[in-house]
Structures are given as structure tokens and as C-alpha cells.
Motif scaffolding. Structure first.
Motif: not given
Length: 109
Positions: A89-94, A100-103
Motif C-alpha cells: 500500500d505504501k509503495v502504491m501510494h508512492k 502520477a504524471d510520469r507515464w
């Protein structure tokens, strides 16, 4: 039947707990994880790279190597008291915030 990460962590703990030796030390588990990643790399190279298997090499699969990596990851987490669901969950939040706009997102039609 689908299992949750918590169920998998409990299942692995029940398995390991039946042995006097218990979990390996963190350094040994890291070495073991490195070995398993190397075995995965070998399988990927045989399947998608330019290096075919020798006729004398035993049959293995990417699926089994990923399973080995999952097992040792769960062992590592259990030995350190890490809840993998919480870690996920922590990794997905990161990823959902920092990246969020990288890809380039797919069109949603």
C-alpha cells in the motif's frame, strides 16, 4: 482460491515454524534472494534472449522462479516483522503520487 498477502505470510510462517532453524538471517536471505533473481534471469534469457538451454539442463520455468522469489520475499518480510500488504500500500501510494504524471496514460474510452 485467491490468497491475500496476509494469508500467504501466515502460510509461509506456519511452514517455517515447524523447523528448529527458523528463518535465516537477513544477510543470508538477501544472498538467497540474489541467487533466485539470478535463476530468474537465466530463465528469461533462455526464453527471450539469445542463449538457448543446453540439452542437459533441467526444465524450469519463469513461473517457478517468480514463485521462489515470492517465497523468499515473504520469508524476509516475516523475519523482520514486515506486513507486506502495508508495504504494498505504501509503495502504491508512492507510485500514484510521485509518478502520477510520469507515464503516458491510455485513453479511457
Amino acid at each position: 482460491m485467491e490468497k491475500t498477502l496476509a494469508e500467504m505470510q501466515r502460510e509461509v510462517d506456519r511452514y517455517i515454524s515447524q523447523f528448529k532453524e527458523g528463518y535465516f538471517s537477513p544477510l543470508s536471505m538477501l544472498a538467497r534472494m540474489s541467487e533466485e533473481v539470478g535463476e530468474l534471469a537465466r530463465e528469461v534469457n533462455h526464453s527471450f534472449g539469445e542463449k538457448p538451454k543446453k540439452a542437459t539442463e533441467e526444465e524450469n520455468s519463469i513461473e517457478l522462479e517468480l514463485g521462489d522469489i515470492l517465497f523468499i520475499t515473504i520469508c524476509f518480510a516475516n523475519s523482520l516483522g514486515i506486513d507486506l500488504t502495508e508495504a504494498h500500500d505504501k509503495v502504491m501510494h508512492k507510485f500514484n503520487t510521485r509518478d502520477a504524471d510520469r507515464w503516458t496514460k491510455k485513453d479511457t474510452e
